[in-house]
Design a protein around this motif. Structure first.
Motif, PDB file in Angstrom:
ATOM      1  N   THR A  36      40.765  41.831  34.970  1.00  0.00           N
ATOM      2  CA  THR A  36      40.763  40.620  35.801  1.00  0.00           C
ATOM      3  C   THR A  36      39.504  40.505  36.661  1.00  0.00           C
ATOM      4  OG1 THR A  36      42.025  41.800  37.461  1.00  0.00           O
ATOM      5  CG2 THR A  36      43.261  40.323  35.967  1.00  0.00           C
ATOM      6  N   SER A  37      38.937  41.642  37.060  1.00  0.00           N
ATOM      7  CA  SER A  37      37.729  41.544  37.903  1.00  0.00           C
ATOM      8  C   SER A  37      36.575  40.979  37.083  1.00  0.00           C
ATOM      9  CB  SER A  37      37.363  42.905  38.495  1.00  0.00           C
ATOM     10  OG  SER A  37      36.905  43.773  37.486  1.00  0.00           O
ATOM     11  N   PHE A  83      37.162  37.395  36.926  1.00  0.00           N
ATOM     12  CA  PHE A  83      36.774  36.815  38.215  1.00  0.00           C
ATOM     13  C   PHE A  83      35.257  36.622  38.269  1.00  0.00           C
ATOM     14  CE2 PHE A  83      36.320  37.748  43.036  1.00  0.00           C
ATOM     15  CZ  PHE A  83      36.303  36.394  43.327  1.00  0.00           C
ATOM     16  N   PHE A 129      36.105  47.959  36.604  1.00  0.00           N
ATOM     17  CA  PHE A 129      36.838  46.971  37.407  1.00  0.00           C
ATOM     18  C   PHE A 129      36.171  46.782  38.762  1.00  0.00           C
ATOM     19  CE2 PHE A 129      39.964  46.468  40.835  1.00  0.00           C
ATOM     20  CZ  PHE A 129      40.535  45.256  40.495  1.00  0.00           C
ATOM     21  N   LEU A 163      34.191  43.544  40.111  1.00  0.00           N
ATOM     22  CA  LEU A 163      34.776  42.901  41.289  1.00  0.00           C
ATOM     23  C   LEU A 163      33.738  42.774  42.409  1.00  0.00           C
ATOM     24  CD1 LEU A 163      37.459  41.802  42.503  1.00  0.00           C
ATOM     25  CD2 LEU A 163      37.796  44.064  43.491  1.00  0.00           C
ATOM     26  N   SER A 164      32.962  43.834  42.616  1.00  0.00           N
ATOM     27  CA  SER A 164      31.943  43.809  43.679  1.00  0.00           C
ATOM     28  C   SER A 164      30.908  42.731  43.380  1.00  0.00           C
ATOM     29  CB  SER A 164      31.228  45.157  43.785  1.00  0.00           C
ATOM     30  OG  SER A 164      32.172  46.196  43.768  1.00  0.00           O
ATOM     31  N   CYS A 196      30.387  47.829  46.033  1.00  0.00           N
ATOM     32  CA  CYS A 196      30.822  48.637  44.887  1.00  0.00           C
ATOM     33  C   CYS A 196      31.027  50.098  45.309  1.00  0.00           C
ATOM     34  CB  CYS A 196      29.791  48.529  43.768  1.00  0.00           C
ATOM     35  SG  CYS A 196      30.277  49.407  42.275  1.00  0.00           S
ATOM     36  N   SER A 211      34.071  50.401  47.566  1.00  0.00           N
ATOM     37  CA  SER A 211      35.312  50.132  46.821  1.00  0.00           C
ATOM     38  C   SER A 211      35.643  51.284  45.875  1.00  0.00           C
ATOM     39  CB  SER A 211      35.184  48.851  46.014  1.00  0.00           C
ATOM     40  OG  SER A 211      34.812  47.809  46.854  1.00  0.00           O
TER      41      SER A 211
END
Lengths: 220, 374
Positions: free
Chosen positions: B10-11, B14, B78, B82-83, B333, B336
């Motif tokens: 999903t990231s 996104f 991921f 995401l980052s 990143c 996270s």
């Protein structure tokens, strides 16, 4: 689907190009009719021939109005030339104003039927020539705006030239009118008719000035 | 397929959404901003061609990104995606054109630092050099194309309305080409980090061609880009068009073409093999920033016109955004990854602590030799 719409748009564009050309033709023809009508009036007075020319100008002005509305509606309804349509709209409306000036001037001749002494005929003639030349040149400049932007200035400077010449003739004519032995009421009436005709090159010059700005905006 | 794998993807989706929301403006922004093309038309064409470009030609540029830092754990991928997505989203929210490429490179370097993997300097230098070359090349192409276009238009003397119709068609075709190039060049940014851990398997379609796992991954990413285009790109499109310099529709066409050519040059495997087969120096297949290409092209034309109408302040803020993007992505990143590993107990790099949601079958990381000894 969008592609077919684009291709058919070339057809619509072609029709609109034709309407713009027709509008400019009408303006040019109206200017020529105006010239003939004034000559007829100066030589023969308010005859049937003059009235026919007035009716011709009248009809041409109505036709041009119809074309103007059609052009404006299509430009906005089909969202054509979004960058320039405001300028095109302004140009067409200002050119239409010239048609109105021709028509109203001839109506004034028809209604008031001024008695123009022979000694002023040449200057009235010369003033009309300058007015018509300014409009014909403006029509060329307007055509260039649509097809050959670089040539606009070639025509525009001539519009300015004819306007200046018209100013010289009208000033001379007004001076001659007011130095004559005519009644003040006739002097005032003749002055009004000089201004009726002189308004045409003045307005043509204003439109040419706007056209110069529109052209700068249209450069890539 | 394990549901957690989809969750981890999903990231990337996104990030794809963020790329679509932001970079579609580079392709269709001027056309939509100047109302030459409706947003719905632009968005539809953009989506279709991004998908085609990503699935058909996406592999080349994605490969180079993989060499920079082959993230070898799904949780790591991921976090990196995401980052990068967060960095891009922040910049998009601020209405600034931003480079997804820079965001993902920043995130990969963040992962490299966290996992102790030495960043492949060859790939990094290659990417950084391309970032410098990209706007310069776009500027040169735009200048040449602008000269050529204006010369042709002055010669053929088309009616204003005909020029308008041709420009619309040109913007539509250039936009389609630009979208294809964007998909081909930038899909690596979106899904490149997931390639080593792709959960898909190759399959054949009617025995005609093989739909590889990478292509399936890229299709998924491209659909996410499409969703980004359709749902969020309108705002950026409306602001990006005339921000640096007011553009006429013809100039806009030149900008989009220059941008598209540059992206295509840096993504075309066909062109690369053609150059190599003829003994010519090849163009590296590197994901480049479409924003940089557009800015380069606009600047090229502005300089050709004497540079008087350039909004230097806007340009400065775009430049600052480019510097900040990789840094934000890298820092986010790194932090996270720490949380993912130590709070959520996930394995963010091969050999690291935590649980691995997917077995890295058949994956051999080219970065293993560079890894610092623990």
């Amino acid at each position: 689907m969008e592609l077919t719409k684009k291709i058919s748009m070339f057809g619509r564009t072609h029709a609109l190009e034709g309407e713009i050309d027709d509008f400019l033709d009408k303006l040019s023809q109206c200017a020529l009719l105006f010239k003939i009508a004034i000559k007829v009036y100066l030589n023969e007075g308010c005859t049937d021939e003059f009235e026919r020319k007035l009716q011709d100008v009248n009809k041409m002005e109505s036709d041009a109005d119809y074309l103007r509305r059609a052009i404006e509606t299509q430009l906005y309804a089909q969202t054509l030339i979004p960058e320039s349509r405001g300028d095109v709209l302004g140009l067409i409306e200002n050119l239409d104003q010239l048609l109105n000036l021709f028509e109203s001037s001839l109506w004034a001749f028809s209604i008031e039927q001024p008695d123009i002494p022979e000694e002023f005929h040449n200057d009235f003639d010369a003033l009309t020539d300058m007015a018509v030349l300014s409009v014909e040149t403006l029509v060329l400049a307007s055509r260039a705006f649509f097809r050959n932007i670089d040539a606009v200035s070639d025509h525009n400077h001539k519009v300015m030239f004819y306007e200046k010449e018209a100013d010289k003739v009208s000033t001379k004519l007004k001076k001659a009118i007011f130095s004559s032995e005519l009644d003040l009421s006739r002097k005032s009436q003749l002055r009004n008719f000089v201004e009726h005709i002189d308004n045409v090159p003045d307005w043509a010059e204003d439109v040419a000035d706007r056209l110069a700005i529109y052209s700068i905006k249209r450069t890539f | 397929m394990d549901i957690s794998i989809l969750l981890f993807l999903t990231s990337g989706l996104f990030l794809g959404w963020a790329l679509g929301a932001n970079d579609a403006a580079n392709v269709f922004g001027t056309a939509v901003g100047t109302r030459m093309i409706r947003f719905s038309t632009a968005a539809t064409i953009c989506t279709i061609f991004v998908i085609l470009g990503a699935v058909y030609s996406g592999a080349g540029a994605a490969g180079t990104l993989g060499k920079l830092g082959a993230i070898d754990a799904l949780a790591g991928s991921f976090v990196a995606a995401l980052s990068a997505a967060l960095a891009v989203y922040l910049m998009t929210w601020a209405g600034l054109p931003v480079s997804t490429t820079q965001a993902i490179v920043g995130a990969i370097i963040g992962w490299n630092l966290f996992s102790g993997t030495t960043t492949d300097t060859n790939s990094l230098v290659k990417i950084l050099t391309t970032w410098l070359v990209c706007p310069l090349l776009a500027a040169v192409i735009a200048m040449g194309l602008f000269k050529l276009t204006t010369a042709v238009l002055s010669r053929v003397k088309l009616h204003l309305l005909r020029t308008d119709a041709c420009t619309r068609l040109g913007l539509l075709l250039a936009g389609a080409f630009g979208s294809y190039s964007l998909g081909a060049n930038n899909i690596g940014n979106v899904m490149g980090v997931f390639v080593p851990s792709s959960p898909f398997i190759d399959f054949e379609i009617a025995g005609l061609f093989t739909f590889s796992s990478t292509q399936q991954l890229f299709l998924l990413g491209a659909i996410a880009i499409g969703v980004g285009v359709l749902t969020y790109s309108k705002r950026v499109m409306m602001t990006v068009g005339s921000n640096i310099m007011p553009l006429s529709p013809v100039t806009a066409w030149v900008v989009v073409m220059a941008h598209s050519l540059v992206l295509f040059l840096f993504a075309s495997q066909g062109l690369e093999s053609f150059l190599i087969s003829h003994g010519l120096p090849s163009i590296p297949l590197v994901p480049v920033s479409s924003s940089q290409a557009v800015v380069g092209a606009v600047l090229g034309i502005a300089l050709l016109k004497g540079g008087r109408r350039i909004h230097w302040r806007v340009l400065g803020s775009i430049g600052a955004g480019w510097m900040v993007t990789p840094m934000i992505a890298g820092i986010v990143c790194f932090i996270s990854l720490y949380f993912m590993q130590n709070v959520f107990d996930q394995n963010v790099y091969a050999g690291g602590p935590g649980k691995a949601p997917v077995e890295m079958v058949g994956f051999s990381s080219p970065e293993i030799p560079f890894r610092r000894p623990k």
